[in-house]
Enzyme design. Structure first.
Site, PDB file in Angstrom:
ATOM      1  N   CYS A 189      90.017 109.777  14.745  1.00 24.00           N
ATOM      2  CA  CYS A 189      89.600 110.333  16.029  1.00 24.00           C
ATOM      3  C   CYS A 189      89.250 111.802  15.843  1.00 24.00           C
ATOM      4  CB  CYS A 189      90.742 110.175  17.029  1.00 24.00           C
ATOM      5  SG  CYS A 189      90.390 110.811  18.671  1.00 24.00           S
ATOM      6  N   GLU A 221      87.006 104.513  22.764  1.00 27.09           N
ATOM      7  CA  GLU A 221      86.522 105.524  23.711  1.00 27.09           C
ATOM      8  C   GLU A 221      86.998 105.242  25.135  1.00 27.09           C
ATOM      9  OE1 GLU A 221      85.496 108.199  22.411  1.00 27.09           O
ATOM     10  OE2 GLU A 221      85.241 107.286  20.439  1.00 27.09           O
TER      11      GLU A 221
END
Length: 182
Positions: A109, A153
């Site tokens: 991430c 997401e």
């Protein structure tokens, strides 16, 4: 142009917030989404990413740049090298498969600076409804890598980090109905 300095890092309260629906797709919202996608494109270009010290990314959610908005940008290419779905406003999963998948090497991430080991179980197939920057309502059927990216997401929009899904006791043990993503 967004750079790594604009990315909110792990520990920031925005990353644990369930963000607000976008009620108006105005010029500012479009500019924010466009710059988010531009970051992803630039981060996948070796020359540009090296010049600006960009970490490569395939998806970016609004909370990751400090915005309280349910929107995300992705830049993933299909088998033919064409980009799949650029922007999504107010995305929501409307159905998913029972079967699961995971990336054998784990997930990363842009908001998390260290490597966190373990597999993240995701639904193998999902259907998502959302709006485009033109206000058009769309429905997306995603599988494989695109489904994994979208779920990652979408989690950001609900204040969930990828490592929240890693089993603390057996971080490398997949569920019975999970198969590794090729």
């Amino acid at each position: 142009m967004l750079t790594m300095e604009d990315i909110v890092r792990d520990g920031h309260p925005m990353l644990r917030k369930k963000v607000s629906e976008v009620t108006e797709i105005d010029a500012q919202t479009i500019a924010e989404l466009t710059s988010m996608r531009e970051y992803l494109i630039n981060s996948q270009n070796p020359e540009v990413s090296e010049k600006y010290s960009l970490r490569p990314g395939v998806g970016l959610a609004a909370p990751q740049i400090g915005l309280d908005k349910r929107m995300l940008a992705i830049y993933v290419e299909d088998e033919d090298g064409n980009p799949e779905y650029d922007y999504m406003i107010n995305p929501k999963i409307i159905s998913h498969s029972v079967n699961e998948t995971y990336l054998p090497g784990g997930e990363g991430c842009l908001s998390v600076d260290e490597d966190i080991e373990g597999i993240v179980q995701r639904k193998k197939r999902i259907r998502v409804k959302a709006e485009t920057i033109d206000g058009e309502k769309i429905e997306i059927k995603a599988k494989g890598f695109l489904a994994v990216v979208l779920q990652h997401e979408l989690d950001h929009l609900n204040g969930v980090m990828f490592y929240d899904h890693i089993d603390k006791n057996e971080p490398f043990e997949p569920h019975d109905n999970a198969q590794p993503l090729d």
